[in-house]
Design a protein around this motif. Sequence first.
Motif, mmCIF file in Angstrom:
data_model
loop_
_atom_site.group_PDB
_atom_site.id
_atom_site.type_symbol
_atom_site.label_atom_id
_atom_site.label_comp_id
_atom_site.label_asym_id
_atom_site.label_seq_id
_atom_site.Cartn_x
_atom_site.Cartn_y
_atom_site.Cartn_z
ATOM 1 N N LEU A 58 0.821 -1.210 0.000
ATOM 2 C CA LEU A 58 0.000 0.000 0.000
ATOM 3 C C LEU A 58 0.856 1.261 0.000
ATOM 4 C CD1 LEU A 58 -2.732 1.459 0.285
ATOM 5 C CD2 LEU A 58 -2.563 1.098 2.768
ATOM 6 N N GLU A 59 1.897 1.283 0.847
ATOM 7 C CA GLU A 59 2.740 2.471 0.938
ATOM 8 C C GLU A 59 3.387 2.789 -0.415
ATOM 9 O OE1 GLU A 59 2.709 -0.130 2.906
ATOM 10 O OE2 GLU A 59 2.919 0.417 5.032
ATOM 11 N N LEU A 113 -1.426 11.841 -0.235
ATOM 12 C CA LEU A 113 -0.948 10.494 -0.591
ATOM 13 C C LEU A 113 0.514 10.322 -0.181
ATOM 14 C CD1 LEU A 113 -2.588 10.009 -4.116
ATOM 15 C CD2 LEU A 113 -3.415 9.207 -1.888
ATOM 16 N N LEU A 138 0.769 9.701 3.468
ATOM 17 C CA LEU A 138 0.323 8.367 3.871
ATOM 18 C C LEU A 138 1.174 7.249 3.268
ATOM 19 C CD1 LEU A 138 -3.516 8.990 3.629
ATOM 20 C CD2 LEU A 138 -2.076 9.026 5.661
ATOM 21 N N SER A 139 2.189 7.617 2.498
ATOM 22 C CA SER A 139 2.994 6.609 1.804
ATOM 23 C C SER A 139 4.159 6.086 2.642
ATOM 24 C CB SER A 139 3.541 7.182 0.489
ATOM 25 O OG SER A 139 4.554 8.135 0.755
ATOM 26 N N PRO A 145 5.320 4.004 6.105
ATOM 27 C CA PRO A 145 4.771 3.054 7.078
ATOM 28 C C PRO A 145 4.529 3.660 8.457
ATOM 29 C CG PRO A 145 6.585 2.052 5.873
ATOM 30 C CD PRO A 145 6.558 3.500 5.469
ATOM 31 N N LEU A 152 1.580 6.101 8.235
ATOM 32 C CA LEU A 152 0.334 5.358 8.066
ATOM 33 C C LEU A 152 -0.095 4.764 9.407
ATOM 34 C CD1 LEU A 152 -1.670 4.529 5.876
ATOM 35 C CD2 LEU A 152 -0.206 2.579 5.327
ATOM 36 N N GLY A 168 -14.390 9.577 0.732
ATOM 37 C CA GLY A 168 -14.073 8.146 0.814
ATOM 38 C C GLY A 168 -12.597 7.812 0.869
ATOM 39 N N LEU A 169 -11.743 8.791 0.582
ATOM 40 C CA LEU A 169 -10.310 8.504 0.455
ATOM 41 C C LEU A 169 -9.695 7.955 1.741
ATOM 42 C CD1 LEU A 169 -7.726 8.689 -1.355
ATOM 43 C CD2 LEU A 169 -7.317 10.906 -0.278
ATOM 44 N N VAL A 171 -11.023 4.438 2.678
ATOM 45 C CA VAL A 171 -10.576 3.329 1.826
ATOM 46 C C VAL A 171 -9.086 3.028 2.078
ATOM 47 C CG1 VAL A 171 -9.782 4.325 -0.368
ATOM 48 C CG2 VAL A 171 -11.284 2.364 -0.411
ATOM 49 N N ILE A 172 -8.317 4.055 2.390
ATOM 50 C CA ILE A 172 -6.895 3.826 2.695
ATOM 51 C C ILE A 172 -6.749 3.119 4.049
ATOM 52 C CG2 ILE A 172 -4.700 4.965 3.261
ATOM 53 C CD1 ILE A 172 -5.313 6.993 1.032
ATOM 54 N N ALA A 193 -7.601 -0.420 3.436
ATOM 55 C CA ALA A 193 -6.524 -1.090 2.705
ATOM 56 C C ALA A 193 -5.367 -1.417 3.645
ATOM 57 C CB ALA A 193 -6.039 -0.201 1.556
ATOM 58 N N ALA A 194 -5.070 -0.491 4.566
ATOM 59 C CA ALA A 194 -3.993 -0.710 5.526
ATOM 60 C C ALA A 194 -4.340 -1.862 6.461
ATOM 61 C CB ALA A 194 -3.738 0.564 6.334
ATOM 62 N N LEU A 242 -6.389 -4.399 5.750
ATOM 63 C CA LEU A 242 -6.289 -5.627 4.965
ATOM 64 C C LEU A 242 -4.837 -6.062 4.827
ATOM 65 C CD1 LEU A 242 -8.867 -4.990 2.097
ATOM 66 C CD2 LEU A 242 -8.935 -6.863 3.765
ATOM 67 N N GLN A 243 -3.976 -5.096 4.534
ATOM 68 C CA GLN A 243 -2.559 -5.421 4.355
ATOM 69 C C GLN A 243 -1.957 -5.949 5.657
ATOM 70 O OE1 GLN A 243 0.352 -3.179 1.796
ATOM 71 N NE2 GLN A 243 0.993 -2.353 3.746
ATOM 72 N N ARG A 267 -2.818 -9.461 6.201
ATOM 73 C CA ARG A 267 -2.086 -10.426 5.364
ATOM 74 C C ARG A 267 -0.664 -10.648 5.889
ATOM 75 N NH1 ARG A 267 -5.064 -7.815 1.010
ATOM 76 N NH2 ARG A 267 -3.468 -6.230 0.807
#
Lengths: 114, 114
Positions: free
Chosen positions: A21-22, B25, B28-29, B31, B34, B98-99, B102-103, B106-107, B109-110, B113
């Motif tokens: 993501l990052e 962005l 937030l890029s 780690p 985030l 929504g940005l 959704v981020i 996504a974080a 979910l990541q 994993r």
Amino acid sequence: MSTAAVNSRELAHPDRAEIRLEGVLHALSDPMRLRIVRDLAAAEQELACATFELPVSKSTTTHHFRVLRESGVIQQAYRGTAKMSELRRADLEELFPGLLEVILEAAELQAGRG
Amino acid sequence: MSTAAVNSRELAHPDRAEIRLEGVLHALSDPMRLRIVRDLAAAEQELACATFELPVSKSTTTHHFRVLRESGVIQQAYRGTAKMSELRRADLEELFPGLLEVILEAAELQAGRG
């Protein structure tokens, strides 16, 4: 460089599971790269790098495409001497549902505000 | 440094209209950034910078908070000697619907994993 040499050049792509993501957010955090991604999204097909007329040097353009490819945002392949690029929409949607769409919408809104 | 001096220090924030998608962005890029944003989102209230135990130096932590503030992702204010931070959820939602959500998803979910 001959066509054969160009065709045999290896273009490194991360596997879907390696996309972070990052890295995707970093790739999209540059105005030129965001513009490339918006153009690719609008085209809904692969485009030749040469079709992008960006207000930066050729080597800078190449750098931006490489960042997009290495972060997993786009896929690139040679067709003859043309380097074609397309978005990895399915991979991104599987990993980060809604992310690409919401960023494209945000970019659209921002462009509309001028 | 006296409390008075701390309180009078100016913390620069962009107005909502100055917040750029690319800057958000980029913020937030990273780690660590985030992670800060995920913690702030989970807290649903302002938090003191000192409550974040990040595996980086204090000056690096301060740098990350500044990037988040200057990009418009967080708002910071001094309460006595504590520097408090909170997400600018309403501003971001107004600009880029929504940005942030959704981020954050996504974080999540990541992280799941691994």
